[in-house]
Design a protein around this motif. Structure first.
Motif, mmCIF file in Angstrom:
data_model
loop_
_atom_site.group_PDB
_atom_site.id
_atom_site.type_symbol
_atom_site.label_atom_id
_atom_site.label_comp_id
_atom_site.label_asym_id
_atom_site.label_seq_id
_atom_site.Cartn_x
_atom_site.Cartn_y
_atom_site.Cartn_z
ATOM 1 N N MET A 1 4.094 12.064 7.956
ATOM 2 C CA MET A 1 4.235 10.875 8.769
ATOM 3 C C MET A 1 2.962 10.035 8.707
ATOM 4 N N GLY A 2 1.798 10.626 8.584
ATOM 5 C CA GLY A 2 0.544 9.895 8.520
ATOM 6 C C GLY A 2 0.445 9.050 7.261
ATOM 7 N N LEU A 3 0.944 9.583 6.124
ATOM 8 C CA LEU A 3 0.880 8.864 4.862
ATOM 9 C C LEU A 3 1.793 7.639 4.898
ATOM 10 N N THR A 4 2.957 7.764 5.481
ATOM 11 C CA THR A 4 3.894 6.644 5.597
ATOM 12 C C THR A 4 3.303 5.542 6.452
ATOM 13 N N LEU A 5 2.632 5.918 7.503
ATOM 14 C CA LEU A 5 2.002 4.937 8.392
ATOM 15 C C LEU A 5 0.916 4.152 7.645
ATOM 16 N N ILE A 6 0.135 4.846 6.843
ATOM 17 C CA ILE A 6 -0.927 4.189 6.059
ATOM 18 C C ILE A 6 -0.304 3.266 5.015
ATOM 19 N N GLN A 7 0.758 3.726 4.350
ATOM 20 C CA GLN A 7 1.421 2.889 3.347
ATOM 21 C C GLN A 7 2.001 1.620 3.981
ATOM 22 N N ASP A 8 2.591 1.768 5.152
ATOM 23 C CA ASP A 8 3.138 0.604 5.851
ATOM 24 C C ASP A 8 2.028 -0.367 6.256
ATOM 25 N N ALA A 9 0.907 0.166 6.697
ATOM 26 C CA ALA A 9 -0.220 -0.683 7.093
ATOM 27 C C ALA A 9 -0.766 -1.447 5.891
ATOM 28 N N VAL A 10 -0.913 -0.767 4.758
ATOM 29 C CA VAL A 10 -1.402 -1.422 3.540
ATOM 30 C C VAL A 10 -0.399 -2.487 3.094
ATOM 31 N N SER A 11 0.874 -2.172 3.157
ATOM 32 C CA SER A 11 1.904 -3.134 2.784
ATOM 33 C C SER A 11 1.848 -4.363 3.692
ATOM 34 N N SER A 12 1.687 -4.149 4.989
ATOM 35 C CA SER A 12 1.595 -5.261 5.936
ATOM 36 C C SER A 12 0.365 -6.119 5.665
ATOM 37 N N LEU A 13 -0.760 -5.489 5.348
ATOM 38 C CA LEU A 13 -1.978 -6.235 5.036
ATOM 39 C C LEU A 13 -1.810 -7.039 3.742
ATOM 40 N N THR A 14 -1.104 -6.474 2.776
ATOM 41 C CA THR A 14 -0.855 -7.186 1.529
ATOM 42 C C THR A 14 0.003 -8.422 1.787
ATOM 43 N N VAL A 15 1.028 -8.271 2.590
ATOM 44 C CA VAL A 15 1.893 -9.408 2.928
ATOM 45 C C VAL A 15 1.096 -10.465 3.688
ATOM 46 N N ALA A 16 0.276 -10.039 4.639
ATOM 47 C CA ALA A 16 -0.549 -10.982 5.403
ATOM 48 C C ALA A 16 -1.511 -11.726 4.484
ATOM 49 N N SER A 17 -2.076 -11.029 3.530
ATOM 50 C CA SER A 17 -2.979 -11.653 2.563
ATOM 51 C C SER A 17 -2.242 -12.676 1.710
ATOM 52 N N ASP A 18 -1.043 -12.336 1.265
ATOM 53 C CA ASP A 18 -0.242 -13.273 0.466
ATOM 54 C C ASP A 18 0.100 -14.533 1.273
ATOM 55 N N ILE A 19 0.442 -14.341 2.528
ATOM 56 C CA ILE A 19 0.759 -15.492 3.388
ATOM 57 C C ILE A 19 -0.468 -16.375 3.573
ATOM 58 N N ALA A 20 -1.624 -15.759 3.825
ATOM 59 C CA ALA A 20 -2.861 -16.528 4.004
ATOM 60 C C ALA A 20 -3.209 -17.309 2.741
ATOM 61 N N GLN A 21 -3.066 -16.675 1.582
ATOM 62 C CA GLN A 21 -3.343 -17.369 0.321
ATOM 63 C C GLN A 21 -2.370 -18.527 0.113
ATOM 64 N N GLY A 22 -1.130 -18.332 0.497
ATOM 65 C CA GLY A 22 -0.141 -19.415 0.405
ATOM 66 C C GLY A 22 -0.520 -20.600 1.267
ATOM 67 N N PHE A 23 -0.996 -20.323 2.500
ATOM 68 C CA PHE A 23 -1.439 -21.408 3.378
ATOM 69 C C PHE A 23 -2.634 -22.149 2.790
ATOM 70 N N LEU A 24 -3.555 -21.423 2.194
ATOM 71 C CA LEU A 24 -4.719 -22.071 1.583
ATOM 72 C C LEU A 24 -4.298 -22.958 0.417
ATOM 73 N N LYS A 25 -3.343 -22.495 -0.376
ATOM 74 C CA LYS A 25 -2.850 -23.313 -1.491
ATOM 75 C C LYS A 25 -2.158 -24.565 -0.968
ATOM 76 N N LEU A 26 -1.374 -24.429 0.096
ATOM 77 C CA LEU A 26 -0.709 -25.588 0.675
ATOM 78 C C LEU A 26 -1.719 -26.597 1.199
ATOM 79 N N LYS A 27 -2.784 -26.102 1.815
ATOM 80 C CA LYS A 27 -3.822 -26.998 2.320
ATOM 81 C C LYS A 27 -4.461 -27.757 1.158
#
Length: 68
Positions: free
Chosen positions: A1-27
């Motif tokens: 269960m600990g490994l799944t939680l870490i994988q989900d957290a990394v996945s969420s951070l990756t998505v957040a990073s992609d969204i932030a980069q998208g906003f910067l490109k739009l700006k």
């Protein structure tokens, strides 16, 4: 269960990073678009100057026409 939680957290951070980069490109794109509009507006002003905008033109046009 600990490994799944870490994988989900990394996945969420990756998505957040992609969204932030998208906003910067739009700006950046919107800033470039704004500059293009400013340049186009400047060309329109130069292409159609207001009367009296260029004093040398105004002086030249106020001279009487000589007829021979």
């Amino acid at each position: 269960m600990g490994l799944t939680l870490i994988q989900d957290a990394v996945s969420s951070l990756t998505v957040a990073s992609d969204i932030a980069q998208g906003f910067l490109k739009l700006k950046s794109i919107s800033e470039v678009h704004g500059k293009v509009i400013d340049l186009q507006h400047g060309k329109q002003i130069r292409a159609h100057p207001e009367p009296g905008m260029y004093p040398e033109t105004r002086r030249r046009s106020s001279r009487p026409i000589r007829r021979h």
